[in-house]
Design an enzyme around this catalytic site. Sequence first.
Site, PDB file in Angstrom:
ATOM      1  N   HIS A 270      47.594  47.588  35.784  1.00  0.00           N
ATOM      2  CA  HIS A 270      46.736  48.779  35.714  1.00  0.00           C
ATOM      3  C   HIS A 270      46.457  49.405  37.088  1.00  0.00           C
ATOM      4  CE1 HIS A 270      46.075  48.252  31.499  1.00  0.00           C
ATOM      5  NE2 HIS A 270      45.406  47.124  31.630  1.00  0.00           N
TER       6      HIS A 270
ATOM      7  N   ASP B 242      51.756  42.923  27.407  1.00  0.00           N
ATOM      8  CA  ASP B 242      50.303  42.953  27.392  1.00  0.00           C
ATOM      9  C   ASP B 242      49.815  43.917  26.313  1.00  0.00           C
ATOM     10  OD1 ASP B 242      48.111  42.078  29.753  1.00  0.00           O
ATOM     11  OD2 ASP B 242      47.468  43.773  28.515  1.00  0.00           O
TER      12      ASP B 242
ATOM     13  N   ASP C  36      47.183  38.794  25.532  1.00  0.00           N
ATOM     14  CA  ASP C  36      46.024  39.349  24.839  1.00  0.00           C
ATOM     15  C   ASP C  36      46.353  40.113  23.560  1.00  0.00           C
ATOM     16  OD1 ASP C  36      47.229  41.219  26.466  1.00  0.00           O
ATOM     17  OD2 ASP C  36      45.408  41.822  27.506  1.00  0.00           O
TER      18      ASP C  36
END
Length: 381
Positions: free
Chosen positions: A128, A163, A252
């Site tokens: 990110h 992810d 996740d």
Amino acid sequence: MISIVYHPDYLKYCFGPEHPFSPLRLEMLWTLLEALGDRPTPCQPAAASRNEVLQVHTEAYVARVEAASQGEAVLDARAFGLDTPDVPIFLDMDYATRLQVGGTLCGARLIAEGQARMVLQLGGGFHHAHPNRAAGFCIYNDLSIAIRALTRAGLRIAYIDLDVHHADGVQAIHYHEDTVLTISLHETGQYLFPGTGAINEIGEGRGQGFSLNLPLQPFTEDESYLEVFERVVPHALTMFQPDVLVVQCGADAHFQDPLADLLLTTHAYEQLFRRLKALADEHTGGRALFTLGGGYDFDATVRVWTLLYLILQDRPLLERLPSSWRLDWEQRLEHPLTPTLHDHKRPLSVTPTRRAQIALQNLRTAQRLIETVTRYWYGIA
């Protein structure tokens, strides 16, 4: 055999005891490998240099991180994504982040210099971080810094991100490049941070057609996820012809994760990791760099990453985790852990009708993506 990159000081990347991005995940993973009698002898990296970080990040941003790292007041910190609930400031954060960047860079160099074909970096995955700001628990973008080093060595890179959150930072950094293909499978940004990653985000300029996004519906289960993966990823790799894969293995998307709504099981992760290993063998002669990433249920995350380690090492998968390790961590965490490597329970599922609707929506997304980008792929050599 693959090369493993790890440093005990990775545990210093710590936003505090209440923050979900906890170094306990790495400590649990490392101690589990010890308990299995399979702890590797890793390459211990040096921290990335300031100049290496500046290959991706701006001088102004790096200066703010350095100042905050020393405890100095940074009045405009929030303009650079710092001093927020997601990225709180902590002492020595610059070193802690540069060390993990150094680990991913170490893996890239091992591959570029022919010293290793497949590398597992037991850290990193900070997808990110943008050139001029932190975001989503990420300070410096180790992935793009490593990718930049590989492309400067004349290599074509296919980046694959598992992810559950969109790989917005990596995508933005390489959005105008035709030597980097980015593929992100994530829960749709309609419902989840960072709100990006739609199928019409396909790159610009020379990079048009080289950013691929698969925004998946909440409550996507194993079968639909794997179907979408197979519809897009092998075809894209065949068209792009990469020299190296770089893979972010966030955990996740697992059904136990508290920060998202996909419903993958460890069985899906096993299939994904085996498939990625096979795709690397098929398309890049086995050259691939794997990193970790997100994952906020400790129990699920450590088991997913143990699967990754064992599969890449061609080790047999154990059925039950060592009881001494599990009992020790249950005491430390004050809650029970799954006794088996694979999931001990099934996810709460949606109705058959809703499952079919989700799978159809995901399949249509994959089909629209392929239709959109295929015309940009002609002439790739």
